[in-house]
Design an enzyme around this catalytic site. Structure first.
Site, PDB file in Angstrom:
ATOM      1  CG  ASP A 303      -2.015   1.115   1.268  1.00  0.00           C
ATOM      2  OD1 ASP A 303      -3.402   1.278   0.813  1.00  0.00           O
ATOM      3  OD2 ASP A 303      -1.573   2.387   1.168  1.00  0.00           O
ATOM      4  CG  ASN A 311      -4.388  10.518  -6.210  1.00  0.00           C
ATOM      5  OD1 ASN A 311      -3.379  10.749  -7.008  1.00  0.00           O
ATOM      6  ND2 ASN A 311      -4.801   9.728  -5.738  1.00  0.00           N
ATOM      7  CG  HIS A 316      -6.724  12.302  -9.368  1.00  0.00           C
ATOM      8  ND1 HIS A 316      -6.882  11.693  -8.464  1.00  0.00           N
ATOM      9  CD2 HIS A 316      -7.408  13.201  -9.263  1.00  0.00           C
ATOM     10  CE1 HIS A 316      -7.910  12.014  -7.662  1.00  0.00           C
ATOM     11  NE2 HIS A 316      -8.016  12.881  -7.974  1.00  0.00           N
ATOM     12  CG  ASP A 320      -4.145   7.876 -12.890  1.00  0.00           C
ATOM     13  OD1 ASP A 320      -4.745   7.716 -11.785  1.00  0.00           O
ATOM     14  OD2 ASP A 320      -4.440   8.563 -13.287  1.00  0.00           O
ATOM     15  CD  GLU A 346      -3.846   3.139  -1.665  1.00  0.00           C
ATOM     16  OE1 GLU A 346      -4.658   4.241  -0.154  1.00  0.00           O
ATOM     17  OE2 GLU A 346      -5.333   3.417  -2.684  1.00  0.00           O
TER      18      GLU A 346
END
Length: 422
Positions: A303, A311, A316, A320, A346
């Site tokens: 994680d 983010n 974002h 990504d 994530e």
């Protein structure tokens, strides 16, 4: 061998129809006009001798003229429904001669299509069970109707040597007819299908006389294509096998689309890693191998730390980019027999074929690599949870154990690896 040579000489000098006439008890060709009523376009001499009709008496007539009180109308209804759908039909019933004497007939009826994929007729290869001493001759009509078909037609003897291919077969595979006739059909094998596939094929042919499946075949230039075949055994009036006839179609585009859809169904669109759906399939296979063979494996949950903050701070698109770069890093740092999945958000999951002690070392290696490698030009960290399969676990309890270890890693300050205690 002398018989094969003799047969090949006939094939070389004369038409397709002559080869079929030499292989079947009886041949009937009809049109495919169900609205106006199916009409007979051709019957061979053998058919006339067996039934007592002349060609003039049956041409233009409906095949219903051969039916009677003992005919199996359930079989006839199935025949009609399958042929209307453009499917092949194999069946048996009672027909009647001109003098109304009944006889058993076994059909192998194949729809034929033109270049525009329109049904243009049906070819019925018939075994008239009570007929002996068949004399088979040439007829141009059947040759024409078969050779304008898009179906790929191949005829071999019982040893697998090719005695005939039609024009579509020749064009699709890039061979001239003379290059294949007389050669063994194994020249077309791609070796992409295992012995079990061919064992299944021969079992079906030898026990039922037919086999249908998709083959991976090889063209003359070495390229491969998917070939959906219907193989039938041609027998004499005593039921003895004579030849094998294969009628097939190139289904490469269809198969490739199915593969693409299947791949898309199991892949995460962003990272190109396997997704949770694929994980569910793989974990069941791993559990079965563990319970049956004792094959140890472990889960590693990963994680990204503070991903929401990343983010919110960088956007974002950067988030990504981090996910895609992390996916590459994970794939580049595991063995080929280990698998990595994007679980969602994530979170990532690794299935590694190692006990938890070795899985811990791998997780620690990955943790360090992540912390030292900028992903999307940003330094990040990740937390890890490790759990090893045990006999009292199913898929959910194993995942929960790794998730508890991951939670402990986060609670302990993040950027850590924790192992579930057995």
């Amino acid at each position: 061998m002398e018989q094969l040579t003799s047969l090949l000489n006939v094939v070389d000098e004369k038409s397709l129809y002559e080869v079929f006439e030499a292989s079947f008890d009886s041949v009937v060709v009809t049109d495919a006009n169900w609205d106006k009523g199916i009409q007979i376009l051709y019957v061979n001499k053998t058919f006339c001798e067996a039934t007592g009709y002349t060609k003039e008496e049956v041409l233009g007539k409906n095949p219903k003229m051969f039916q009677g009180t003992e005919s199996n109308y359930e079989v006839l209804q199935e025949l009609k429904e399958r042929l209307k759908r453009g499917e092949k039909f194999v069946g048996q019933t009672v027909n009647y001669k001109k003098n109304r004497a009944p006889y058993y007939v076994k059909w192998s009826i194949t729809p034929l299509k033109n270049k525009e994929q329109e049904l243009i007729g049906y070819v019925s290869f018939q075994r008239i069970i009570d007929k002996k001493g068949l004399e088979l001759k040439h007829e141009k009509l059947l040759s024409s109707i078969v050779d304008i078909s898009n179906n790929l037609i191949l005829v071999t003897d019982l040893e697998g040597f090719i005695v005939y291919i039609n024009n579509s077969f020749s064009e699709k595979l890039g061979y001239k007819k003379e290059e294949l006739i007389g050669r063994h059909s194994r020249v077309l094998k791609s070796n992409e299908q295992d012995k079990e596939f061919y064992s299944k094929m021969w079992h079906s042919i030898l026990t039922r006389g037919t086999f249908s499946d998709v083959f991976v075949s090889r063209k003359k230039d070495g390229s491969l294509f998917y070939d959906k075949k219907d193989i039938s055994t041609i027998v004499d009036d005593m039921g003895n096998p004579l030849y094998y006839v294969s009628i097939s179609q190139d289904v490469t585009q269809q198969m490739e689309k199915e593969k693409q859809l299947q791949t898309q169904a199991f892949k995460d669109t962003l990272t190109k890693l396997y997704n949770r759906r694929k994980y569910n399939d793989v974990i069941e296979e791993k559990l079965s191998a563990y319970h049956n063979n004792g094959d140890i494996f472990s889960l590693i949950l990963i994680d990204i730390d503070h991903f929401k903050k990343i983010n919110d701070t960088h956007g974002h698109d950067v988030g990504d980019g981090i996910l895609k770069d992390l996916a590459k890093l994970l794939k580049n740092n595991i063995r080929s027999d280990d698998l990595v999945f994007r679980w969602g958000g994530e979170e990532f999951v690794l299935i590694v074929n190692k006990p938890s002690s070795s899985a811990y070392l791998l997780a620690e290696k990955l943790r360090v690599a992540i912390s030292e490698t900028p992903l999307a030009f940003i330094k990040i960290t990740a937390s890890f949870g490790v759990a090893e399969i045990t006999h009292d676990m199913d898929a959910q309890t194993l995942f929960n154990s790794a998730d508890k270890a991951l939670y402990l890693a986060k609670e302990s300050g993040r950027n850590q690896v924790k192992v579930h205690k057995k």
